[in-house]
Design a protein around this motif. Structure first.
Motif, PDB file in Angstrom:
ATOM      1  N   LEU A 165     -89.159 -91.695 -63.434  1.00 37.72           N
ATOM      2  CA  LEU A 165     -87.811 -92.058 -63.851  1.00 37.72           C
ATOM      3  C   LEU A 165     -87.840 -92.935 -65.092  1.00 37.72           C
ATOM      4  N   CYS A 166     -86.885 -92.726 -65.992  1.00 42.07           N
ATOM      5  CA  CYS A 166     -86.543 -93.749 -66.975  1.00 42.07           C
ATOM      6  C   CYS A 166     -85.483 -94.629 -66.308  1.00 42.07           C
ATOM      7  N   MET A 167     -85.713 -95.931 -66.264  1.00 45.13           N
ATOM      8  CA  MET A 167     -84.801 -96.855 -65.589  1.00 45.13           C
ATOM      9  C   MET A 167     -84.451 -97.984 -66.548  1.00 45.13           C
ATOM     10  N   SER A 168     -83.193 -98.009 -66.949  1.00 46.98           N
ATOM     11  CA  SER A 168     -82.765 -98.857 -68.060  1.00 46.98           C
ATOM     12  C   SER A 168     -81.697 -99.838 -67.594  1.00 46.98           C
ATOM     13  N   LYS A 169     -82.062-101.117 -67.522  1.00 48.34           N
ATOM     14  CA  LYS A 169     -81.173-102.146 -66.986  1.00 48.34           C
ATOM     15  C   LYS A 169     -80.334-102.813 -68.067  1.00 48.34           C
ATOM     16  N   ASN A 170     -79.075-103.009 -67.754  1.00 44.89           N
ATOM     17  CA  ASN A 170     -78.180-103.863 -68.532  1.00 44.89           C
ATOM     18  C   ASN A 170     -78.132-103.478 -70.011  1.00 44.89           C
ATOM     19  N   GLU A 171     -78.792-104.234 -70.887  1.00 45.94           N
ATOM     20  CA  GLU A 171     -78.712-103.975 -72.327  1.00 45.94           C
ATOM     21  C   GLU A 171     -79.657-102.865 -72.777  1.00 45.94           C
ATOM     22  N   VAL A 172     -80.506-102.364 -71.872  1.00 46.06           N
ATOM     23  CA  VAL A 172     -81.414-101.268 -72.230  1.00 46.06           C
ATOM     24  C   VAL A 172     -80.612 -99.972 -72.286  1.00 46.06           C
ATOM     25  N   VAL A 173     -80.678 -99.298 -73.420  1.00 45.17           N
ATOM     26  CA  VAL A 173     -79.912 -98.073 -73.620  1.00 45.17           C
ATOM     27  C   VAL A 173     -80.576 -96.912 -72.890  1.00 45.17           C
ATOM     28  N   VAL A 174     -81.833 -96.652 -73.211  1.00 45.33           N
ATOM     29  CA  VAL A 174     -82.614 -95.591 -72.575  1.00 45.33           C
ATOM     30  C   VAL A 174     -84.096 -95.940 -72.655  1.00 45.33           C
TER      31      VAL A 174
ATOM     32  N   VAL B 149     -73.868 -94.850 -79.761  1.00 43.45           N
ATOM     33  CA  VAL B 149     -75.228 -94.886 -80.303  1.00 43.45           C
ATOM     34  C   VAL B 149     -75.468 -93.674 -81.202  1.00 43.45           C
ATOM     35  N   ARG B 150     -75.977 -93.920 -82.394  1.00 47.23           N
ATOM     36  CA  ARG B 150     -76.276 -92.859 -83.364  1.00 47.23           C
ATOM     37  C   ARG B 150     -77.730 -92.424 -83.327  1.00 47.23           C
ATOM     38  N   ASP B 151     -78.635 -93.335 -82.991  1.00 48.36           N
ATOM     39  CA  ASP B 151     -80.066 -93.050 -83.109  1.00 48.36           C
ATOM     40  C   ASP B 151     -80.577 -92.074 -82.055  1.00 48.36           C
ATOM     41  N   LEU B 152     -79.840 -91.894 -80.985  1.00 44.93           N
ATOM     42  CA  LEU B 152     -80.298 -91.096 -79.850  1.00 44.93           C
ATOM     43  C   LEU B 152     -79.263 -90.024 -79.542  1.00 44.93           C
ATOM     44  N   VAL B 153     -79.732 -88.844 -79.147  1.00 48.23           N
ATOM     45  CA  VAL B 153     -78.832 -87.704 -79.018  1.00 48.23           C
ATOM     46  C   VAL B 153     -79.156 -86.905 -77.757  1.00 48.23           C
TER      47      VAL B 153
ATOM     48  N   LEU C 104     -88.169-102.015 -78.702  1.00 47.86           N
ATOM     49  CA  LEU C 104     -89.078-103.069 -78.276  1.00 47.86           C
ATOM     50  C   LEU C 104     -90.535-102.679 -78.527  1.00 47.86           C
ATOM     51  N   LYS C 105     -91.399-103.676 -78.508  1.00 46.90           N
ATOM     52  CA  LYS C 105     -92.797-103.476 -78.882  1.00 46.90           C
ATOM     53  C   LYS C 105     -93.578-102.657 -77.868  1.00 46.90           C
ATOM     54  N   ASP C 106     -93.024-102.434 -76.666  1.00 45.06           N
ATOM     55  CA  ASP C 106     -93.762-101.640 -75.678  1.00 45.06           C
ATOM     56  C   ASP C 106     -93.821-100.161 -76.052  1.00 45.06           C
ATOM     57  N   GLY C 107     -93.089 -99.775 -77.083  1.00 46.24           N
ATOM     58  CA  GLY C 107     -93.136 -98.405 -77.545  1.00 46.24           C
ATOM     59  C   GLY C 107     -92.181 -97.463 -76.849  1.00 46.24           C
ATOM     60  N   TRP C 108     -91.461 -97.961 -75.849  1.00 49.13           N
ATOM     61  CA  TRP C 108     -90.530 -97.117 -75.106  1.00 49.13           C
ATOM     62  C   TRP C 108     -89.107 -97.665 -75.096  1.00 49.13           C
ATOM     63  N   THR C 109     -88.971 -98.931 -74.728  1.00 53.93           N
ATOM     64  CA  THR C 109     -87.657 -99.480 -74.405  1.00 53.93           C
ATOM     65  C   THR C 109     -86.779 -99.612 -75.644  1.00 53.93           C
ATOM     66  N   ILE C 110     -85.553 -99.095 -75.529  1.00 52.01           N
ATOM     67  CA  ILE C 110     -84.571 -99.182 -76.608  1.00 52.01           C
ATOM     68  C   ILE C 110     -83.366 -99.951 -76.080  1.00 52.01           C
ATOM     69  N   VAL C 111     -82.981-101.023 -76.765  1.00 48.13           N
ATOM     70  CA  VAL C 111     -81.916-101.905 -76.302  1.00 48.13           C
ATOM     71  C   VAL C 111     -80.773-101.917 -77.310  1.00 48.13           C
TER      72      VAL C 111
ATOM     73  N   ALA D 218     -74.343 -98.058 -71.331  1.00 46.33           N
ATOM     74  CA  ALA D 218     -74.195 -97.107 -70.231  1.00 46.33           C
ATOM     75  C   ALA D 218     -74.611 -95.721 -70.690  1.00 46.33           C
ATOM     76  N   HIS D 219     -75.063 -94.902 -69.738  1.00 46.83           N
ATOM     77  CA  HIS D 219     -75.647 -93.594 -70.053  1.00 46.83           C
ATOM     78  C   HIS D 219     -75.404 -92.655 -68.874  1.00 46.83           C
ATOM     79  N   PHE D 220     -74.730 -91.544 -69.141  1.00 45.20           N
ATOM     80  CA  PHE D 220     -74.535 -90.494 -68.140  1.00 45.20           C
ATOM     81  C   PHE D 220     -74.916 -89.166 -68.772  1.00 45.20           C
ATOM     82  N   GLU D 221     -75.436 -88.242 -67.954  1.00 49.82           N
ATOM     83  CA  GLU D 221     -75.928 -86.976 -68.511  1.00 49.82           C
ATOM     84  C   GLU D 221     -75.740 -85.836 -67.526  1.00 49.82           C
ATOM     85  N   HIS D 222     -75.320 -84.686 -68.043  1.00 50.95           N
ATOM     86  CA  HIS D 222     -75.256 -83.435 -67.286  1.00 50.95           C
ATOM     87  C   HIS D 222     -75.926 -82.320 -68.076  1.00 50.95           C
TER      88      HIS D 222
END
Length: 268
Positions: free
Chosen positions: A67-76, A162-166, A214-221, A229-233
């Motif tokens: 799972l990608c699990m993104s809390k609060n200010e984390v976008v994805v 958000v523009r950077d992610l699609v 973020l510096k971990d190479g994954w987290t985007i805030v 918030a993020h919802f997907e179908h």
């Protein structure tokens, strides 16, 4: 290159999408203060494998979890850790599954216990924007009609799109053409055709549309560290109209909520 799917392929994709939907339902039952994301990640992996499928994200681009699990200010792209969820948190759970050679990809942002009214509104508006975007996925419309509908609704409430992610096409690979921005101009972009399958996923910030990596190479805030918030179908064009292959019904059942209160009617 866009790869259009036959109705037979779309049914195989529906099966993968529904596995992800049921997985989100399994996770939804356990989301509460004190639970760790890593515990939820293991539940999801075990359930997906029990369905004869493979976790779609695990190992993809070297991602270490199911799972990608993104809390609060984390976008994805947040990854599960051992920090317990707290009352008032939000957490986006993004999940993928691979079965019969086709992927499903599906996300829901959960409130952990009671959240502030302004946060609840962000979740509601983002979910509404998803369905408004889906309504535009009809043969003869243009690709940017989807993002236009999402953007108009979110920005009317003062939120940042958000523009950077699609979003993206999906099929035998997780990420296919075309890219699906959550903003755009009506009537612009490639014409939508029968057999197109997209993962539509608005990512909406309470404040700025800008993000930070973020510096971990994954987290985007979010750039200002306000909630996101993020919802997907997963959605296909079948007989000229949007056919939603995934469902939130299992989530609503797990949360004890009436699903019909959260749906925008779509004609299959």
């Amino acid at each position: 290159m866009i790869i259009y799917k036959s109705k037979e392929e779309i049914e195989l994709m529906r099966e993968s999408a529904q596995i992800v939907s049921r997985t989100l339902g399994v996770v939804a039952k356990e989301i509460k203060p004190g639970v760790t994301p890593l515990y939820l990640d293991k539940l999801a992996e075990d359930y997906i494998r029990s369905q004869g499928a493979e976790p779609g994200f695990l190992g993809m681009y070297d991602f270490p979890n199911t799972l990608c699990m993104s809390k609060n200010e984390v976008v994805v792209h947040g990854y599960p850790d051992n920090e317990p969820l707290r009352e008032g948190d939000t957490i986006s759970v993004d999940c993928g599954a691979l079965k019969n050679g086709y992927y499903g990809d599906h996300a829901f942002t959960f409130a952990v216990g009671e959240v502030k009214p302004e946060v609840k509104k962000l979740l509601d508006v983002t979910l509404e924007s998803l369905y408004l975007g889906i309504e535009q996925m009809r043969a003869g419309n243009r690709l940017e009609d989807i993002g236009w509908a999402i953007q108009q609704h979110a920005e009317a409430h003062g939120y940042g799109v958000v523009r950077d992610l699609v979003g993206h096409g999906i099929g035998k690979t997780m990420h296919e053409d075309p890219q699906v921005p959550n903003y755009g101009r009506r009537g612009r972009g490639k014409k939508l055709q029968e057999g197109l399958v997209l993962a539509i996923e608005p990512m909406i910030n309470m404040g700025t549309h800008r993000v930070a990596y973020l510096k971990d190479g994954w987290t985007i805030v979010s750039g200002d560290r306000k909630h996101s918030a993020h919802f997907e179908h997963d959605v296909a064009i079948v007989d000229g109209k949007p056919d939603v292959l995934s469902t939130f019904d299992y989530v609503y059942e797990a949360l004890g909520l009436p699903a019909e209160d959260f749906k925008v009617p779509l004609t299959r």
